[in-house]
Scaffold this motif. Structure first.
Motif, short mmCIF file in Angstrom:
data_model
loop_
_atom_site.label_atom_id
_atom_site.label_comp_id
_atom_site.label_asym_id
_atom_site.label_seq_id
_atom_site.Cartn_x
_atom_site.Cartn_y
_atom_site.Cartn_z
N ALA A 66 -0.90 -3.10 14.26
CA ALA A 66 -2.03 -2.58 13.49
C ALA A 66 -1.90 -2.92 12.02
O ALA A 66 -2.91 -3.19 11.33
N ALA A 67 -0.67 -2.93 11.52
CA ALA A 67 -0.44 -3.25 10.11
C ALA A 67 -0.66 -4.73 9.81
O ALA A 67 -0.80 -5.11 8.64
N ARG A 114 -6.82 -2.91 7.92
CA ARG A 114 -5.46 -2.81 8.47
C ARG A 114 -4.92 -1.38 8.31
O ARG A 114 -4.32 -0.82 9.23
N ALA A 115 -5.14 -0.78 7.15
CA ALA A 115 -4.66 0.57 6.89
C ALA A 115 -5.36 1.58 7.81
O ALA A 115 -4.72 2.50 8.35
N VAL A 116 -6.67 1.40 7.98
CA VAL A 116 -7.43 2.30 8.85
C VAL A 116 -6.92 2.20 10.30
O VAL A 116 -6.76 3.22 10.99
N THR A 162 0.75 -0.49 3.98
CA THR A 162 -0.01 -1.63 4.51
C THR A 162 -1.12 -2.04 3.54
O THR A 162 -1.30 -3.24 3.25
N LEU A 163 -1.86 -1.06 3.04
CA LEU A 163 -2.94 -1.34 2.09
C LEU A 163 -2.41 -2.03 0.84
O LEU A 163 -2.94 -3.06 0.39
N VAL A 164 -1.33 -1.50 0.28
CA VAL A 164 -0.75 -2.03 -0.97
C VAL A 164 -0.21 -3.44 -0.76
O VAL A 164 -0.45 -4.34 -1.58
#
Length: 690
Positions: free
Chosen positions: A641-642, A319-321, A302-304
């Motif tokens: 969440a993503a 988003r990642a958290v 998600t972060l990438v």
């Protein structure tokens, strides 16, 4: 052969047992203290969150108060306050993360710690020069929600898994011990020793196991054995520690203390049952581990992805958290243990004691139940099955003549006749000149008439013929038939047999309704076994089986591809109990340490077999429900969440993710607790209500 190892009863004394089990432990800490700790950290963090929100640029811009609340060094104040919330409020999670890493068992604490650490480190970097906007306010609200969720969740968990505490609380702390002069002194229960005499007043609890030496009363044993009605107890009767005395004061002599007592053995058995690993728990743990690693991978992806799409770094990190938080497998990890705790308590307080958890879980898939006959399906004593008039007298009159003469005898047949007469309200007539007819029966003068109760051999030797299809049928069924003669005239026959328990008929009927075949093992003659099997409607029976052959018969049924439970008294049935897929010892009373059984039924009631199987099925269904509740929501929640619904304006913040995760855990705890609501449903299948 099951191949599991059976444990002996508890080795701790009662005081130690009480001390060990008055509070749940998690990681070696008292559960009540942990709840208080989470509550304290939540309120401190919440108070600090207010200035954090007011000092956060994003919140200031949203409220239109940017100029009014900004001052030189405000970002450092924001950093300081957020650091307190991170290290103080987040400490339980950071500490848990270290513990999981040491045990190489990553789980909920790992994901939460990663989430709050990433948020804190990134925001700290922006304070000291990194380009970007901090989201300390999201970090603080995330920790607030996590602390609140854990506080509520642990309260729910504590309520759902209070089996041991409930049992321990049954035992009173003090007792009124009698002095030699007849006065009483209040002492701690732990000070009592075998031989002491204690006074139990009306409404008080029996302090420990003993025997009544003076007085009579009724005792409420519902929370100990599941017996729903008060039981009458007189001088010479045994009493169980923890039972509530009724209307009469009694004096008891202490027979058992510490780990020897019934309640201490039950507590130890419950503890072992809750600690024993089961296939369902292993499956839940595996699922939790998979979910943890999946969350880490999805969070990283998600972060990438968001960074590659050109999103601001703070948005991508948020988003990642959220993915890491929302996927925490705490609910899944609690799905089975909470159900285990509730079902163990429900069974233990109903006289259904689980010694081997895995066998209890397998009981839901049983295909057949094999009962030992004598003392299990039957009462284990002679009783009158039929009274057959053979002359002008009615059945009750024949029984009255027989009861009069048998009142002078101690033979098992005589006792059976007397019991039957008493049940019908027949009072024996006066008897004189009683004598035994060696090998043939008894004779006496009753009401001025010569009365005999004799064996078939007596009639054969005197060429007295008997023409009765009822007598022939009784003989074919293997019943013991005796004949009554009055003034040498044959007036009737009495057929006696090992009386089938009334509860057995109901137990067999309900088991068959559950799709389970019912069978019987007995050492009795085939005619006797056939009669009992026909009366109860059994699917199969094995007659003339010696004790050492019972295990072989269980293997025979297993060879048909059936999963088998064996129900017996736990003594001469021991090999068969061990051989069975589920060994059930019935009628153990206060001797709960039956080494050969997986499940011990305190009462001698076959309906409790139905109850334990019904509870096994209900427990399994509740576990499946908790699996779905604990993991199923992630199917929708993790993609949200993503940020997959970002285009439609749907974005979950880390705090919302934490709320959803905590809510799922609370729901699992409440759902496990609802198993107790099934008590009445299970009672309909045999479980005595307490």
């Amino acid at each position: 052969m099951k191949g599991q190892e059976h444990h002996a009863s508890g080795k701790h004394d009662h005081a130690a047992t009480t001390q060990d089990h008055t509070g749940h432990a998690e990681g070696g800490h008292d559960h009540g203290a942990m709840i208080a700790d989470f509550k304290r950290r939540f309120w401190v963090s919440l108070v600090l969150t207010v200035p954090i929100l007011l000092l956060s640029p994003m919140i200031q811009d949203f409220l239109g108060l940017g100029e009014a609340l900004r001052f030189a060094g405000s970002r450092f104040v924001l950093f300081a306050l957020s650091s307190v919330v991170f290290f103080y409020g987040g400490w339980p999670f950071l500490k848990g993360f270290v513990g999981e890493i040491r045990k190489r068992q990553t789980g909920m604490m790992t994901l939460i710690s990663m989430a709050i650490s990433v948020a804190y480190l990134y925001s700290t970097a922006t304070v000291f020069g990194l380009a970007g906007e901090p989201f300390f306010w999201e970090l603080a609200t995330l920790i607030d929600v996590m602390l609140l969720g854990h506080w509520i969740e642990m309260r729910s968990v504590m309520g759902a898994s209070a089996a041991l505490e409930a049992l321990v609380k049954l035992m009173p702390a003090t007792a009124d011990r009698l002095r030699p002069d007849g006065s009483t002194e209040e002492v701690q229960v732990t000070e009592l020793v075998a031989g002491d005499r204690v006074l139990v007043r009306p409404g008080a609890k029996v302090p420990t196991d003993g025997v009544i030496v003076e007085g009579r009363t009724s005792l409420d044993e519902s929370m100990l054995t599941g017996e729903s009605k008060p039981v009458e107890r007189n001088e010479g009767d045994e009493v169980i520690g923890g039972a509530v005395n009724g209307e009469g004061a009694i004096t008891i002599e202490i027979r058992k203390t510490g780990s020897e007592t019934y309640l201490a053995q039950v507590i130890e058995m419950v503890r072992r049952a809750q600690e024993s690993r089961s296939r369902s728990q292993n499956l839940a743990d595996t699922g939790a581990n998979i979910l943890t690693y999946t969350a880490i991978v999805i969070g990283t992806v998600t972060l990438v992805v968001w960074l590659s799409l050109g999103a601001p770094i703070e948005f991508a990190i948020a988003r990642a958290v959220t993915v890491l938080v929302i996927a925490c497998p705490h609910a899944l990890g609690l799905a089975v243990p909470l159900v285990v705790a509730v079902s163990t308590r429900l069974s233990a307080t109903s006289g259904l004691l689980i010694r081997e958890r895995a066998s209890f879980e397998r009981a839901r898939n049983l295909d057949a139940v094999i009962f030992d006959k004598t003392g299990t399906l039957t009462e284990g004593r002679f009783g009158v099955a039929d009274v057959i008039p053979l002359g002008d007298m009615g059945a009750d009159e024949v029984l009255a003549w027989a009861a009069a003469i048998e009142s002078q005898s101690e033979h098992p047949i005589a006792r059976g006749v007397i019991r039957s007469a008493e049940e019908k309200g027949i009072r024996p007539k006066p008897v004189r000149d009683f004598r035994n007819l060696t090998g043939e029966g008894t004779e006496a003068v009753v009401d001025g008439r010569d009365v005999k109760v004799v064996s078939p051999g007596y009639l054969r030797r005197r060429d007295i013929g008997v023409e009765s299809t009822d007598v022939e049928r009784a003989n074919e069924q293997g019943k013991t038939v005796v004949y009554v003669l009055v003034d040498d005239a044959l007036v009737g026959a009495i057929a006696l047999a090992d009386i089938v328990r009334k509860e057995s008929r109901e137990a067999v009927r309900k088991l068959k309704e559950m799709g389970i075949e019912c069978m019987m093992l007995t050492g009795d003659a085939r005619a006797v076994a056939k009669s009992v099997a026909a009366e109860l409607g059994l699917d199969d029976y094995f007659a003339e089986v010696l004790p050492d052959q019972k295990a072989e018969k269980v293997r025979e049924v297993q060879s048909r591809g059936k999963s088998v439970a064996m129900v017996g008294d736990g003594v001469n049935d021991a090999p068969a109990l061990v051989q069975a897929d589920c060994g059930i010892a019935i009628g153990a009373g206060t001797d709960v340490a039956v080494q050969s059984a997986d499940i011990v039924l305190v009462r001698n009631d076959p309906r409790d077999v139905t109850a334990i199987l019904a509870l096994s099925r209900a427990t399994y269904r509740k576990m499946i429900e908790n699996f779905v509740l604990g993991a199923g929501y992630n199917v929708v929640a993790i993609p949200l969440a993503a940020g997959v619904a970002y285009a439609w304006g749907i974005v979950l913040t880390p705090a919302v993710g934490a709320a959803l995760m905590s809510a799922s855990t609370v729901v699992v705890a409440i759902n496990a607790k609802l198993l107790e609501r099934r008590r009445k449903d299970i009672a309909a299948l045999g479980l005595a209500e307490s």
